[in-house]
Design an enzyme around this catalytic site. Sequence first.
Site, PDB file in Angstrom:
ATOM      1  N   LYS A 111       5.850 -14.867  35.277  1.00  0.00           N
ATOM      2  CA  LYS A 111       4.705 -15.035  34.380  1.00  0.00           C
ATOM      3  C   LYS A 111       4.669 -13.920  33.324  1.00  0.00           C
ATOM      4  O   LYS A 111       4.208 -14.143  32.214  1.00  0.00           O
ATOM      5  CB  LYS A 111       3.394 -15.131  35.159  1.00  0.00           C
ATOM      6  CG  LYS A 111       3.364 -16.370  36.080  1.00  0.00           C
ATOM      7  CD  LYS A 111       1.997 -16.999  36.189  1.00  0.00           C
ATOM      8  CE  LYS A 111       1.962 -18.151  37.176  1.00  0.00           C
ATOM      9  NZ  LYS A 111       2.103 -19.475  36.631  1.00  0.00           N
ATOM     10  N   LYS A 195      10.665 -24.938  38.111  1.00  0.00           N
ATOM     11  CA  LYS A 195       9.560 -25.536  38.862  1.00  0.00           C
ATOM     12  C   LYS A 195       8.587 -26.266  37.912  1.00  0.00           C
ATOM     13  O   LYS A 195       8.329 -25.787  36.820  1.00  0.00           O
ATOM     14  CB  LYS A 195       8.797 -24.409  39.584  1.00  0.00           C
ATOM     15  CG  LYS A 195       7.619 -24.855  40.411  1.00  0.00           C
ATOM     16  CD  LYS A 195       6.908 -23.658  41.047  1.00  0.00           C
ATOM     17  CE  LYS A 195       5.678 -23.199  40.268  1.00  0.00           C
ATOM     18  NZ  LYS A 195       4.504 -24.044  40.335  1.00  0.00           N
ATOM     19  N   LYS A 198       1.536 -26.534  36.313  1.00  0.00           N
ATOM     20  CA  LYS A 198       0.453 -27.043  35.478  1.00  0.00           C
ATOM     21  C   LYS A 198       0.189 -26.160  34.268  1.00  0.00           C
ATOM     22  O   LYS A 198      -0.396 -26.594  33.301  1.00  0.00           O
ATOM     23  CB  LYS A 198      -0.820 -27.267  36.297  1.00  0.00           C
ATOM     24  CG  LYS A 198      -1.418 -26.020  36.918  1.00  0.00           C
ATOM     25  CD  LYS A 198      -2.730 -26.377  37.600  1.00  0.00           C
ATOM     26  CE  LYS A 198      -2.850 -25.786  38.967  1.00  0.00           C
ATOM     27  NZ  LYS A 198      -2.692 -24.326  39.055  1.00  0.00           N
TER      28      LYS A 198
HETATM   29  P1  ATP Z   1       0.333 -22.182  37.585  1.00  0.00           P
HETATM   30  O1  ATP Z   1       1.374 -22.479  36.582  1.00  0.00           O
HETATM   31  O2  ATP Z   1      -1.010 -21.908  37.011  1.00  0.00           O
HETATM   32  O3  ATP Z   1       0.752 -21.121  38.579  1.00  0.00           O
HETATM   33  P2  ATP Z   1       0.971 -24.182  39.574  1.00  0.00           P
HETATM   34  O4  ATP Z   1       1.325 -25.582  39.187  1.00  0.00           O
HETATM   35  O5  ATP Z   1       2.062 -23.290  40.035  1.00  0.00           O
HETATM   36  O6  ATP Z   1       0.152 -23.562  38.364  1.00  0.00           O
HETATM   37  P3  ATP Z   1      -0.847 -23.173  41.614  1.00  0.00           P
HETATM   38  O7  ATP Z   1      -2.315 -23.275  41.447  1.00  0.00           O
HETATM   39  O8  ATP Z   1      -0.189 -21.862  41.370  1.00  0.00           O
HETATM   40  O9  ATP Z   1      -0.166 -24.301  40.695  1.00  0.00           O
HETATM   41  O10 ATP Z   1      -0.454 -23.649  43.064  1.00  0.00           O
HETATM   42  C1  ATP Z   1      -1.220 -24.590  43.811  1.00  0.00           C
HETATM   43  C2  ATP Z   1      -0.375 -25.113  44.951  1.00  0.00           C
HETATM   44  O11 ATP Z   1       0.613 -26.018  44.466  1.00  0.00           O
HETATM   45  C3  ATP Z   1       0.386 -24.010  45.708  1.00  0.00           C
HETATM   46  O12 ATP Z   1       0.366 -24.329  47.089  1.00  0.00           O
HETATM   47  C4  ATP Z   1       1.788 -24.131  45.172  1.00  0.00           C
HETATM   48  O13 ATP Z   1       2.754 -23.666  46.076  1.00  0.00           O
HETATM   49  C5  ATP Z   1       1.891 -25.636  44.947  1.00  0.00           C
HETATM   50  N1  ATP Z   1       2.865 -25.971  43.915  1.00  0.00           N
HETATM   51  C6  ATP Z   1       2.806 -25.577  42.620  1.00  0.00           C
HETATM   52  N2  ATP Z   1       3.840 -26.089  41.930  1.00  0.00           N
HETATM   53  C7  ATP Z   1       4.572 -26.814  42.822  1.00  0.00           C
HETATM   54  C8  ATP Z   1       5.776 -27.587  42.711  1.00  0.00           C
HETATM   55  N3  ATP Z   1       6.412 -27.694  41.555  1.00  0.00           N
HETATM   56  N4  ATP Z   1       6.254 -28.195  43.827  1.00  0.00           N
HETATM   57  C9  ATP Z   1       5.597 -28.090  45.020  1.00  0.00           C
HETATM   58  N5  ATP Z   1       4.463 -27.375  45.186  1.00  0.00           N
HETATM   59  C10 ATP Z   1       3.955 -26.745  44.099  1.00  0.00           C
HETATM   60 MG    MG Z   2       1.602 -21.255  40.543  1.00  0.00          MG
END
Ligand code: ATP
Ligand code: MG
Length: 331
Positions: A111, A195, A198
């Site tokens: 990040k 990965k 969002k």
């Molecule tokens: P950000 O980019 O804000 O970090 P994010 O998509 O990584 O958003 P988080 O809020 O950090 O989402 O994570 C929420 C949950 O979703 C966590 O348990 C994380 O491990 C899971 N997660 C996030 N991205 C993935 C992915 N690509 N595949 C599987 N699990 C995911």
């Molecule tokens: Mg995340």
Amino acid sequence: MAKALSGIKPTGGLTIGNYLGALRHFKNYQEDNELFIFVADMHALTLPIDPDYLKKNIYDIVALYLAAGLDPKKTVLFRQSDINEVGQLNSIIANYIYMGELSRMTQFKEKSRALNNKEIGVGLFTYPVLMSADLLLYDTEVCPVGEDQVQHVELARDIAKRINSRYKKKIFNIPHAVVSGVGKRIKNLQDPTKKMSKSDERGSKGVIYLIEDDEKSIRKKIMSAVTDLGTEVKYDEKNKPGISNLIQIYCTFTNKTIEEAEKIFADSNYGNFKKCVADAVLNELLPFKAKYEEYRSNMDYLNSVLLDGAERARKIAEVVLKRVRSTVGLI
Ligand code: ATP
Ligand code: MG
């Protein structure tokens, strides 16, 4: 009966990565565990975010939790910032975590790179401290997460053990991460080495959004997902990351193993395979989205769920914080 806790940050529209890695599993913990699921709104401030967008995202997540089958009578559904105790626990445990440990966190490195290593807030660096406070404040034993969060849960474990051993008593439970099988790390459809997240650029073609994308755009995104050289539908993360990602998505939505999927598509071309992936995704997501819309339109209900959840969460948080304060000498 174990205590289970997890949360999602309201940083943007949730993706099928969040759904397959986290959201979809939560309800499995509801019957036989004491389940705490929260909206990690304080974590959303670690990168710049528009306040109105953040507020909207908070309610979106509550409605998604409900659509995913969480029952607020069984599960404690709450908003992180409603519980003041978490801030105090965060300040206390920060003293037992080392700078070196935080510098090694992969998410911090990724990040910060996205910010071109400039103007990195201290909150981004100390994010795993607050996440440890989330886990420890509710006596968590089990934390269902996607693979990317395992490193943070392991840090919380280390801290809990360190503090328990420093004071020679069991102040904290030692949480452990539980990672789902195939859906543990869904990749970006346009760059399957990365990965799916969002907080990627809004409206990204490589990200399937649970709310924003309708049937047509989900199909379009899957049909135009980057694939690999060759024609075989075979799982090979290294040489065929695009196809492997789609197999993962297909298998999670259909509850099939990778071997079963490879057999089904042995004589299939990429086009036909992608169409079946889209069908599998939509088969589950369309009814899910309809439920979401229903919950999302009822703001009074969403607010009442958060209010009730905060009251229940606070009761536990007060007890744990009191225990910590008296142990470290703050009384
Ligand atoms: P950000 O980019 O804000 O970090 P994010 O998509 O990584 O958003 P988080 O809020 O950090 O989402 O994570 C929420 C949950 O979703 C966590 O348990 C994380 O491990 C899971 N997660 C996030 N991205 C993935 C992915 N690509 N595949 C599987 N699990 C995911
Ligand atoms: Mg995340």
